[in-house]
Design a protein around this motif. Structure first.
Motif, PDB file in Angstrom:
ATOM      1  N   ALA A 217       0.831  -1.208   0.000  1.00  0.00           N
ATOM      2  CA  ALA A 217       0.000   0.000   0.000  1.00  0.00           C
ATOM      3  C   ALA A 217       0.866   1.258   0.000  1.00  0.00           C
ATOM      4  CB  ALA A 217      -0.934  -0.005   1.204  1.00  0.00           C
ATOM      5  N   ARG A 218       1.880   1.270   0.860  1.00  0.00           N
ATOM      6  CA  ARG A 218       2.746   2.451   0.952  1.00  0.00           C
ATOM      7  C   ARG A 218       3.558   2.652  -0.316  1.00  0.00           C
ATOM      8  NH1 ARG A 218       3.758   0.086   6.072  1.00  0.00           N
ATOM      9  NH2 ARG A 218       5.833  -0.548   5.322  1.00  0.00           N
ATOM     10  N   THR A 219       4.009   1.553  -0.908  1.00  0.00           N
ATOM     11  CA  THR A 219       4.799   1.660  -2.139  1.00  0.00           C
ATOM     12  C   THR A 219       3.944   2.160  -3.294  1.00  0.00           C
ATOM     13  OG1 THR A 219       6.278  -0.112  -1.418  1.00  0.00           O
ATOM     14  CG2 THR A 219       6.222   0.366  -3.775  1.00  0.00           C
ATOM     15  N   ALA A 220       2.724   1.647  -3.402  1.00  0.00           N
ATOM     16  CA  ALA A 220       1.817   2.121  -4.456  1.00  0.00           C
ATOM     17  C   ALA A 220       1.588   3.619  -4.319  1.00  0.00           C
ATOM     18  CB  ALA A 220       0.490   1.370  -4.392  1.00  0.00           C
ATOM     19  N   GLY A 221       1.356   4.079  -3.090  1.00  0.00           N
ATOM     20  CA  GLY A 221       1.147   5.500  -2.874  1.00  0.00           C
ATOM     21  C   GLY A 221       2.374   6.330  -3.204  1.00  0.00           C
ATOM     22  N   ALA A 222       3.525   5.912  -2.714  1.00  0.00           N
ATOM     23  CA  ALA A 222       4.756   6.677  -2.915  1.00  0.00           C
ATOM     24  C   ALA A 222       5.134   6.769  -4.386  1.00  0.00           C
ATOM     25  CB  ALA A 222       5.888   6.040  -2.116  1.00  0.00           C
ATOM     26  N   ARG A 223       4.771   5.760  -5.169  1.00  0.00           N
ATOM     27  CA  ARG A 223       5.110   5.759  -6.594  1.00  0.00           C
ATOM     28  C   ARG A 223       3.981   6.337  -7.458  1.00  0.00           C
ATOM     29  NH1 ARG A 223       9.166   2.352  -8.732  1.00  0.00           N
ATOM     30  NH2 ARG A 223      10.508   1.458  -7.123  1.00  0.00           N
ATOM     31  N   GLY A 224       2.865   6.705  -6.842  1.00  0.00           N
ATOM     32  CA  GLY A 224       1.756   7.249  -7.616  1.00  0.00           C
ATOM     33  C   GLY A 224       1.131   6.239  -8.547  1.00  0.00           C
ATOM     34  N   LEU A 225       1.010   4.990  -8.064  1.00  0.00           N
ATOM     35  CA  LEU A 225       0.409   3.920  -8.856  1.00  0.00           C
ATOM     36  C   LEU A 225      -0.993   3.616  -8.333  1.00  0.00           C
ATOM     37  CD1 LEU A 225       3.410   1.413  -9.041  1.00  0.00           C
ATOM     38  CD2 LEU A 225       2.543   2.853 -10.904  1.00  0.00           C
ATOM     39  N   PRO A 226      -1.866   3.058  -9.144  1.00  0.00           N
ATOM     40  CA  PRO A 226      -3.165   2.591  -8.640  1.00  0.00           C
ATOM     41  C   PRO A 226      -2.969   1.389  -7.729  1.00  0.00           C
ATOM     42  CG  PRO A 226      -2.894   1.986 -10.949  1.00  0.00           C
ATOM     43  CD  PRO A 226      -1.733   2.863 -10.611  1.00  0.00           C
ATOM     44  N   PHE A 227      -3.901   1.218  -6.792  1.00  0.00           N
ATOM     45  CA  PHE A 227      -3.763   0.184  -5.763  1.00  0.00           C
ATOM     46  C   PHE A 227      -5.081  -0.550  -5.583  1.00  0.00           C
ATOM     47  CE2 PHE A 227      -3.945  -0.913  -1.110  1.00  0.00           C
ATOM     48  CZ  PHE A 227      -2.959  -1.887  -1.132  1.00  0.00           C
ATOM     49  N   ALA A 228      -4.997  -1.878  -5.424  1.00  0.00           N
ATOM     50  CA  ALA A 228      -6.172  -2.709  -5.153  1.00  0.00           C
ATOM     51  C   ALA A 228      -6.051  -3.301  -3.759  1.00  0.00           C
ATOM     52  CB  ALA A 228      -6.289  -3.821  -6.197  1.00  0.00           C
ATOM     53  N   ALA A 229      -7.053  -3.041  -2.923  1.00  0.00           N
ATOM     54  CA  ALA A 229      -7.077  -3.544  -1.548  1.00  0.00           C
ATOM     55  C   ALA A 229      -8.048  -4.702  -1.439  1.00  0.00           C
ATOM     56  CB  ALA A 229      -7.477  -2.424  -0.581  1.00  0.00           C
ATOM     57  N   ALA A 253       3.427  10.771 -13.010  1.00  0.00           N
ATOM     58  CA  ALA A 253       3.029  10.884 -14.417  1.00  0.00           C
ATOM     59  C   ALA A 253       1.870   9.951 -14.721  1.00  0.00           C
ATOM     60  CB  ALA A 253       4.220  10.545 -15.314  1.00  0.00           C
ATOM     61  N   THR A 254       1.686   8.923 -13.914  1.00  0.00           N
ATOM     62  CA  THR A 254       0.596   7.968 -14.091  1.00  0.00           C
ATOM     63  C   THR A 254      -0.708   8.480 -13.513  1.00  0.00           C
ATOM     64  OG1 THR A 254       2.170   6.132 -13.985  1.00  0.00           O
ATOM     65  CG2 THR A 254      -0.156   5.608 -13.595  1.00  0.00           C
ATOM     66  N   LEU A 255      -0.654   9.017 -12.293  1.00  0.00           N
ATOM     67  CA  LEU A 255      -1.858   9.453 -11.592  1.00  0.00           C
ATOM     68  C   LEU A 255      -1.632  10.793 -10.890  1.00  0.00           C
ATOM     69  CD1 LEU A 255      -3.084   6.200  -9.752  1.00  0.00           C
ATOM     70  CD2 LEU A 255      -4.092   7.241 -11.779  1.00  0.00           C
ATOM     71  N   SER A 256      -2.614  11.660 -10.974  1.00  0.00           N
ATOM     72  CA  SER A 256      -2.556  12.929 -10.234  1.00  0.00           C
ATOM     73  C   SER A 256      -3.221  12.817  -8.873  1.00  0.00           C
ATOM     74  CB  SER A 256      -3.237  14.036 -11.049  1.00  0.00           C
ATOM     75  OG  SER A 256      -4.602  13.707 -11.293  1.00  0.00           O
ATOM     76  N   ALA A 257      -4.017  11.764  -8.661  1.00  0.00           N
ATOM     77  CA  ALA A 257      -4.715  11.541  -7.400  1.00  0.00           C
ATOM     78  C   ALA A 257      -4.813  10.037  -7.170  1.00  0.00           C
ATOM     79  CB  ALA A 257      -6.118  12.165  -7.449  1.00  0.00           C
ATOM     80  N   PRO A 258      -5.005   9.603  -5.911  1.00  0.00           N
ATOM     81  CA  PRO A 258      -5.101   8.162  -5.641  1.00  0.00           C
ATOM     82  C   PRO A 258      -6.214   7.500  -6.447  1.00  0.00           C
ATOM     83  CG  PRO A 258      -4.906   9.394  -3.598  1.00  0.00           C
ATOM     84  CD  PRO A 258      -5.113  10.412  -4.687  1.00  0.00           C
TER      85      PRO A 258
END
Length: 373
Positions: A217-229, A253-258
């Protein structure tokens, strides 16, 4: 406006089945139907040494699904990074993208071996958690996977899934390699370069999947990637996972918001009573997973009726059974809207299992009609 619904498929075997071939053919049929019903994505899992699951090689299976569908997005839920190199993953999904451009999600997760190491560390700092209701959503007591990951059976499986002497790279290192290989030539700083062919330049949507507020979860956020929980695998941790992802999020560059997707176990029928009857074998199936031997072929209703439950066995599966959304289209849609509201999910990932394939397909159809109006 309702958020999109997507499908997660394990290609389950059922009792009395002829084997994996039947399960895989049912996956192809379900994928065709899911596309017609209006589902946004169709993801397949990666599970090994599981008697009741045929989805062991996502990339191979996704190629077959792509050949029988037209537009639905396809992806892995998830490729386990501890079982192959970053190059192998990029080449596999690069090949898929070369044949069916712009349709694939590369969903990435840690392998069980890597999870076990992290779980040991997280357990040292975990606060006891009791069952609670959060704005209408059940958050059960957590289930610990640590004994299963530490078992001799898991050790045997791990020895067959990795080369002798090999060890899993940290998640960030794997992602660095995947991103570099997808971007183009990879160099050593001394003028030498290699290029993944196919793979470099592939139009893939990279996701991370996780079952807690930990590393994924933290890595997805820090890299600005989409995340599935995973509410369906670890319902006790879904809010923790969503919060950790959002708190860590850095625009990219992938996402501007979670961008958060949340999974759920679902079974829909024409009315609540029928749905509950069709869902009766689910507890027995979950019990086979929770005892560390891997999911058995999904039992029939008659087999579930004859199963001798103990209080201890019931407690072992209570969190999964209590958080399965079972009922009429209206009942289930209401519960899914609660899940979406409480987690703030941008998309829901639906996983449904039933003994009869027709009941499984019908569940997805009824839900889609109710969800989309």
């Amino acid at each position: 406006m309702s958020v999109p619904l997507s499908v997660l498929d394990l290609s389950p075997l059922v009792s009395g089945d002829d084997g994996p071939a039947d399960a895989l053919r049912r996956t192809l049929d379900l994928a065709r139907n899911a596309e017609q019903f209006g589902y946004h994505r169709y993801w397949v899992a990666e599970h090994h040494f599981t008697p009741g699951v045929a989805s062991s090689q996502p990339a191979l299976l996704l190629g077959q699904i792509a050949a029988v569908t037209d537009n639905i997005r396809l992806g892995s839920g998830a490729v386990q990074t501890g079982h192959q190199t970053a190059l192998t993953i990029v080449e596999q999904f690069g090949l898929l993208d070369a044949l069916y451009p712009g349709r694939f999600d590369l969903g990435i997760g840690r392998s069980g071996q890597a999870k076990n190491e992290v779980l040991r560390e997280e357990a040292k700092h975990a606060e006891p958690q009791e069952e609670r209701i959060v704005d209408g959503l059940l958050i059960p007591k957590p289930f610990s996977w640590a004994p299963i990951f530490a078992s001799q059976r898991t050790a045997l499986a791990s020895s067959l899934l990795t080369l002798p002497g090999a060890s899993s790279l940290p998640l960030n290192e794997v992602l660095d390699q995947i991103v570099a290989l997808l971007a183009g030539p990879v160099g050593d700083g001394e003028g030498n370069e290699v290029t993944a062919v196919p793979g470099a330049g592939a139009d893939l949507e990279v996701w991370l999947l996780g079952s807690s507020g930990g590393e994924s979860a933290r890595t997805a956020g820090a890299r600005g990637l989409p995340f599935a929980a995973n509410y369906h695998v670890a319902p006790a941790k879904v809010l923790e996972a969503a919060d950790a992802y959002r708190e860590s999020f850095v625009p990219s560059a992938t996402l501007s918001a979670p961008r958060l997707m949340v999974s759920a176990d679902v079974l829909v029928a024409e009315d609540d009573e029928t749905a509950r009857r069709l869902a009766a074998p689910f507890a027995r199936w979950v019990h086979s997973i929770r005892t560390g031997f891997g999911a058995v072929p999904f039992p029939s209703i008659e087999e579930a009726d004859g199963y001798a439950w103990t209080a201890e066995a019931r407690a072992l599966v209570a969190d999964r059974v209590d958080t399965q959304f079972v009922g009429s289209p209206q009942t289930v849609a209401e519960r899914l809207r609660t899940l979406q509201r409480v987690t703030g999910a941008d998309e829901l990932l639906i996983t449904t299992i039933a003994h009869r394939h027709a009941d499984r397909v019908r569940s997805y159809e009824l839900l889609a009609k109710e969800w989309h109006g």
